[in-house]
Motif scaffolding. Structure first.
Motif, PDB file in Angstrom:
ATOM      1  N   ARG A  72       0.701  -1.281   0.005  1.00 31.45           N
ATOM      2  CA  ARG A  72       0.113   0.058   0.154  1.00 31.45           C
ATOM      3  C   ARG A  72       0.717   1.248   0.034  1.00 31.45           C
ATOM      4  O   ARG A  72       0.595   2.080  -0.603  1.00 31.45           O
ATOM      5  CB  ARG A  72      -0.784   0.096   1.393  1.00 31.45           C
ATOM      6  N   PHE A  73       1.917   1.192   0.954  1.00 32.60           N
ATOM      7  CA  PHE A  73       2.709   2.357   0.920  1.00 32.60           C
ATOM      8  C   PHE A  73       3.556   2.650  -0.313  1.00 32.60           C
ATOM      9  O   PHE A  73       3.994   3.603  -0.577  1.00 32.60           O
ATOM     10  CB  PHE A  73       3.270   2.509   2.212  1.00 32.60           C
ATOM     11  N   ILE A  74       4.279   1.490  -0.740  1.00 29.34           N
ATOM     12  CA  ILE A  74       4.982   1.404  -1.948  1.00 29.34           C
ATOM     13  C   ILE A  74       3.912   2.282  -3.223  1.00 29.34           C
ATOM     14  O   ILE A  74       4.643   2.836  -3.806  1.00 29.34           O
ATOM     15  CB  ILE A  74       5.492   0.192  -2.548  1.00 29.34           C
ATOM     16  N   ASP A  75       2.679   1.751  -3.333  1.00 35.10           N
ATOM     17  CA  ASP A  75       2.014   2.500  -4.099  1.00 35.10           C
ATOM     18  C   ASP A  75       1.807   4.031  -3.807  1.00 35.10           C
ATOM     19  O   ASP A  75       1.871   4.658  -4.903  1.00 35.10           O
ATOM     20  CB  ASP A  75       0.675   1.732  -4.236  1.00 35.10           C
ATOM     21  N   LEU A  76       1.544   4.125  -2.558  1.00 36.01           N
ATOM     22  CA  LEU A  76       1.369   5.642  -2.103  1.00 36.01           C
ATOM     23  C   LEU A  76       2.470   6.525  -2.827  1.00 36.01           C
ATOM     24  O   LEU A  76       2.069   7.734  -3.118  1.00 36.01           O
ATOM     25  CB  LEU A  76       1.209   5.655  -0.840  1.00 36.01           C
ATOM     26  N   VAL A  77       3.776   6.103  -2.570  1.00 38.23           N
ATOM     27  CA  VAL A  77       4.746   7.226  -3.260  1.00 38.23           C
ATOM     28  C   VAL A  77       5.179   6.763  -4.656  1.00 38.23           C
ATOM     29  O   VAL A  77       6.243   7.154  -5.166  1.00 38.23           O
ATOM     30  CB  VAL A  77       6.127   6.876  -2.226  1.00 38.23           C
ATOM     31  N   GLY A  78       4.137   5.890  -5.186  1.00 40.28           N
ATOM     32  CA  GLY A  78       4.671   5.835  -6.716  1.00 40.28           C
ATOM     33  C   GLY A  78       5.485   5.082  -7.196  1.00 40.28           C
ATOM     34  O   GLY A  78       6.319   5.138  -8.085  1.00 40.28           O
ATOM     35  N   LEU A  79       5.829   3.795  -6.499  1.00 42.20           N
ATOM     36  CA  LEU A  79       6.851   2.864  -6.732  1.00 42.20           C
ATOM     37  C   LEU A  79       6.408   1.528  -7.208  1.00 42.20           C
ATOM     38  O   LEU A  79       7.031   0.720  -7.244  1.00 42.20           O
ATOM     39  CB  LEU A  79       7.908   2.737  -5.608  1.00 42.20           C
ATOM     40  N   LYS A  80       5.129   1.678  -7.748  1.00 43.05           N
ATOM     41  CA  LYS A  80       4.470   0.453  -7.976  1.00 43.05           C
ATOM     42  C   LYS A  80       5.382  -0.335  -9.068  1.00 43.05           C
ATOM     43  O   LYS A  80       5.800   0.432  -9.843  1.00 43.05           O
ATOM     44  CB  LYS A  80       3.265   0.493  -8.474  1.00 43.05           C
ATOM     45  N   GLY A  81       5.784  -1.554  -9.006  1.00 41.06           N
ATOM     46  CA  GLY A  81       6.482  -2.104  -9.952  1.00 41.06           C
ATOM     47  C   GLY A  81       7.969  -2.304  -9.623  1.00 41.06           C
ATOM     48  O   GLY A  81       8.782  -2.981 -10.399  1.00 41.06           O
ATOM     49  N   ALA A  82       8.474  -1.428  -8.665  1.00 36.89           N
ATOM     50  CA  ALA A  82      10.055  -1.594  -8.165  1.00 36.89           C
ATOM     51  C   ALA A  82       9.910  -2.307  -7.122  1.00 36.89           C
ATOM     52  O   ALA A  82      11.064  -2.181  -6.273  1.00 36.89           O
ATOM     53  CB  ALA A  82      10.264   0.122  -8.060  1.00 36.89           C
ATOM     54  N   GLU A  83       9.191  -3.060  -6.663  1.00 34.43           N
ATOM     55  CA  GLU A  83       9.034  -3.723  -5.316  1.00 34.43           C
ATOM     56  C   GLU A  83      10.288  -4.671  -5.090  1.00 34.43           C
ATOM     57  O   GLU A  83      11.139  -4.681  -3.886  1.00 34.43           O
ATOM     58  CB  GLU A  83       7.940  -4.541  -4.991  1.00 34.43           C
ATOM     59  N   ASN A  84      10.643  -5.239  -6.210  1.00 32.27           N
ATOM     60  CA  ASN A  84      11.695  -6.027  -6.144  1.00 32.27           C
ATOM     61  C   ASN A  84      13.285  -5.767  -6.512  1.00 32.27           C
ATOM     62  O   ASN A  84      14.072  -6.538  -6.705  1.00 32.27           O
ATOM     63  CB  ASN A  84      11.468  -7.594  -6.880  1.00 32.27           C
ATOM     64  N   LYS A  85      13.259  -4.376  -6.716  1.00 30.38           N
ATOM     65  CA  LYS A  85      14.572  -3.625  -6.915  1.00 30.38           C
ATOM     66  C   LYS A  85      15.432  -3.376  -5.740  1.00 30.38           C
ATOM     67  O   LYS A  85      14.702  -3.357  -4.600  1.00 30.38           O
ATOM     68  CB  LYS A  85      14.504  -2.455  -7.684  1.00 30.38           C
ATOM     69  N   ARG A  86      16.735  -3.605  -5.744  1.00 29.38           N
ATOM     70  CA  ARG A  86      17.680  -3.171  -4.649  1.00 29.38           C
ATOM     71  C   ARG A  86      17.681  -1.801  -4.697  1.00 29.38           C
ATOM     72  O   ARG A  86      17.616  -1.222  -5.736  1.00 29.38           O
ATOM     73  CB  ARG A  86      18.791  -4.091  -4.962  1.00 29.38           C
ATOM     74  N   PRO A  87      18.162  -1.145  -3.628  1.00 32.32           N
ATOM     75  CA  PRO A  87      18.400   0.420  -3.628  1.00 32.32           C
ATOM     76  C   PRO A  87      19.503   0.841  -4.548  1.00 32.32           C
ATOM     77  O   PRO A  87      19.313   1.790  -5.235  1.00 32.32           O
ATOM     78  CB  PRO A  87      18.722   0.590  -2.296  1.00 32.32           C
ATOM     79  N   ALA A  88      20.296   0.022  -4.918  1.00 30.19           N
ATOM     80  CA  ALA A  88      21.420   0.348  -5.719  1.00 30.19           C
ATOM     81  C   ALA A  88      21.057   0.453  -7.392  1.00 30.19           C
ATOM     82  O   ALA A  88      21.567   1.200  -8.160  1.00 30.19           O
ATOM     83  CB  ALA A  88      22.577  -0.799  -5.740  1.00 30.19           C
ATOM     84  N   GLN A  89      19.731  -0.411  -7.648  1.00 32.12           N
ATOM     85  CA  GLN A  89      19.088  -0.055  -8.808  1.00 32.12           C
ATOM     86  C   GLN A  89      18.315   0.971  -9.116  1.00 32.12           C
ATOM     87  O   GLN A  89      17.523   1.156 -10.107  1.00 32.12           O
ATOM     88  CB  GLN A  89      18.522  -1.511  -9.045  1.00 32.12           C
ATOM     89  N   LEU A  90      18.085   1.880  -8.076  1.00 35.92           N
ATOM     90  CA  LEU A  90      17.277   3.027  -8.011  1.00 35.92           C
ATOM     91  C   LEU A  90      17.945   4.337  -8.010  1.00 35.92           C
ATOM     92  O   LEU A  90      19.064   4.405  -7.608  1.00 35.92           O
ATOM     93  CB  LEU A  90      16.435   2.900  -6.644  1.00 35.92           C
ATOM     94  N   SER A  91      17.186   5.322  -8.537  1.00 32.80           N
ATOM     95  CA  SER A  91      17.790   6.626  -8.662  1.00 32.80           C
ATOM     96  C   SER A  91      17.803   7.080  -7.321  1.00 32.80           C
ATOM     97  O   SER A  91      16.766   6.760  -6.533  1.00 32.80           O
ATOM     98  CB  SER A  91      16.996   7.518  -9.674  1.00 32.80           C
TER      99      SER A  91
END
Lengths: 289, 299
Positions: free
Chosen positions: B121-140
């Protein structure tokens, strides 16, 4: 030049390196072959007693005791055909001997890990324990593990367990130091995350500190297993009975250089496998930042 | 009983080293009401982060106390979620793992499925749907900070503490995240205490801006009330709002001149750290004081 090249450049680098390796191998084998070539003609006459001692071939002077590459190849092939035979206490297959050594190394290393990782955790988390144990570690760490052997033989009174103890004592230091360092240098902000989430000390240890320190701990394990594999050969030469170290010493007494060279190659291969195995495990717990 | 705000900072001082050392800040008194968005603004080195750490329970003051919900804080609490400057995500966990770690810390009895549902729910809230299984190093950088925000919100805290959460981001990402924080805080009526040194960020987000002088011995100079209503603050046309420049000029004037020379100022005008001046520079701009008569009414 070419270090930032595209993929095909990298592939060609690998290919060229492989070719160069092959070339070096062929050169070594070639020089070896030439150096051990049987000399033509009959050598000087020899004392028959001495001839018996050094072996018939050497005695005639036509062939040195140093085997040719082909002899080594034949010996390796012979060992690989039947690595696990047991024909009496002094005649066991090379696979059996390696298995003995590997078993001792893994047992000693495993026991060392059981001691070093928790103790390293304690040292890494408590400056008091760190300062208290530091002099002991600093003094004991540089001691050759074989120096412990007489002490182990005297107190344990069992040569097999003594060699495991020697492996234990040489594996413990790198793991202990790396664990303490890894635990002590966990980023403060990660610990603060755990604190603000009111995570208990055990959960913090297992969910934050352990994964954070895991790459450093694994590096320590890799160093430890490498040292343990170096030490086991020497330890088995001392205590005898079984193991690849004993095999080497036994073959020296038999003056069978071919068997010794075979053992050297196999020791190298097993060492490589141990190192790569731990490198693979280290890769599993490594995280990019 | 007198009214006590949700967070009440009472006589805070912090020294590093023994008592003979000068305090980084001293005699700090202010409060944050429930549902209020409060920004603390000041130069680097005045102890802003230390104040936030004390509020978070990660640091303890040399003097004074912080009262939250009528209880003195004596350590970190799940009621006070922190959004760290450097996002502080655990790099070996995925986005889902990082947020689940927080959720299962809040509700240890929840099973895995329930924890993940809540985290999602909170991943969706901040608009990160679809990035659930990414590691921090893969994120901007912006996505990492979103995860940090989602992690803080997911434990449904009574208040959010943010330490310059957007300072490491590029301007475009910063703006987008500011808008989202504004929206989320309005939706959830969240109480927020945020540190910043960005004047525009403070005007956009804060209902109340606490001005801190330079250290050592830093003090709270005054409290600026942002009289621009929340629903009139939009990032793109903030500068068109009639009150904007008055508030902005007041803040910049403080940061450039008064924060340095505040000791002289109080020597002349007097100062009570427990009864801080509430300044409303925005209102002065739209309702000029009576004695200043506009020209067109003069005839």
């Amino acid at each position: 030049m070419g270090n930032t090249g595209p993929k095909d450049m990298k592939a060609s680098l690998g290919l060229r390196a492989g070719l160069l390796s092959l070339l070096i191998f062929v050169a070594i084998v070639g020089i070896w072959q030439i150096a051990t070539m049987p000399t033509a003609g009959t050598g000087p006459a020899m004392d028959p007693e001495y001839a018996k001692l050094v072996g018939a071939a050497a005695a005639t002077g036509s062939k040195s005791a140093m085997p040719t590459p082909a002899d080594i190849g034949a010996t390796i092939w012979h060992h690989l055909l039947d690595p696990f035979y047991i024909r009496g206490s002094n005649d066991k297959g090379i696979g059996i001997q390696l298995a003995y050594s590997l078993g001792r190394v893994l047992l000693g290393f495993g026991l060392a890990a059981l001691v070093a990782v928790p103790l390293g955790f304690l040292i890494g988390m408590s400056p008091l324990v760190y300062r208290a144990l530091d002099p002991f570690i600093q003094i004991l760490k540089p001691v050759s593990p074989l120096a412990w052997m007489p002490l182990a033989l005297y107190t344990i009174k069992d040569s097999a367990i003594s060699s495991i103890f020697v492996i234990f004592i040489c594996s413990v230091w790198p793991m202990l130091i790396n664990t303490a360092f890894g635990v002590g240098s966990v980023r403060k902000e990660w610990l603060n995350v755990a604190r603000t989430l009111e995570v208990g000390p055990f959960r913090t240890a297992f969910k934050v500190i352990l994964p954070a320190a895991a790459p450093t701990i694994m590096t320590g394990m890799r160093i430890s297993v490498g040292i343990a594999w170096l030490v086991i050969v020497a330890a088995e030469m001392l205590v005898g009975g079984t193991g690849i170290g004993y095999f080497v010493w036994n073959e020296w007494n038999n003056l069978s250089i071919a068997n010794i060279v075979t053992a050297i190659l196999l020791i190298g291969l097993v060492g490589l496998a141990l190192d790569q195995g731990l490198a693979y495990l280290a890769k599993l717990v490594t995280y990019p930042e | 009983m007198e009214h006590r705000p949700l967070i009440s900072v009472e006589g805070l001082a912090r020294r590093f080293g023994d008592a003979s050392q000068p305090a980084v800040f001293e005699d700090i008194w202010f409060g944050v009401d429930k549902g209020e968005f409060c920004c603390l603004i000041g130069h680097s080195g005045c102890g802003k982060t230390t104040i936030l750490n004390v509020l978070a329970g990660l640091d303890s003051p040399s003097e004074g106390a912080v009262i939250v919900d009528n209880r003195e804080i004596d350590g970190p609490s799940l009621d006070r979620a922190v959004i760290f400057q450097g996002h502080a995500l655990l790099p070996w966990l995925t986005v889902m793992g990082n947020i689940s770690f927080a959720v299962s810390s809040r509700w240890p009895s929840w099973d895995r499925a329930k924890v993940q549902d809540h985290a999602r729910r909170f991943i969706d809230l901040v608009g990160l749907k679809g990035a659930e299984n990414k590691r921090p190093a893969q994120l901007s950088g912006g996505m990492k900070q979103r995860v940090g925000i989602a992690r803080a919100l997911s434990i449904q805290p009574k208040m959010l503490l943010m330490d310059e959460p957007f300072s490491a981001l590029d301007a475009l990402t910063r703006g987008m995240l500011q808008d989202e924080v504004l929206r989320i805080c309005a939706d959830t009526n969240q109480t927020v205490f945020m540190i910043t040194h960005d004047v525009d960020e403070a005007i956009l987000l804060a209902d109340k801006i606490v001005l801190m002088t330079n250290g050592p011995g830093a003090k709270i100079a005054e409290i600026v009330v942002n009289t621009m209503p929340r629903n009139e603050r939009h990032r793109n046309d903030l500068h068109k709002h009639p009150q904007y420049y008055a508030i902005r000029n007041h803040l910049v004037e403080f940061l450039v001149n008064r924060s340095r020379a505040f000791d002289q100022e109080i020597a002349e005008a007097g100062y009570d750290p427990r009864r801080l001046k509430l300044v409303k520079p925005g209102l002065a701009a739209v309702n000029p004081p009576a004695e200043v008569v506009p020209l067109r009414h003069s005839s």
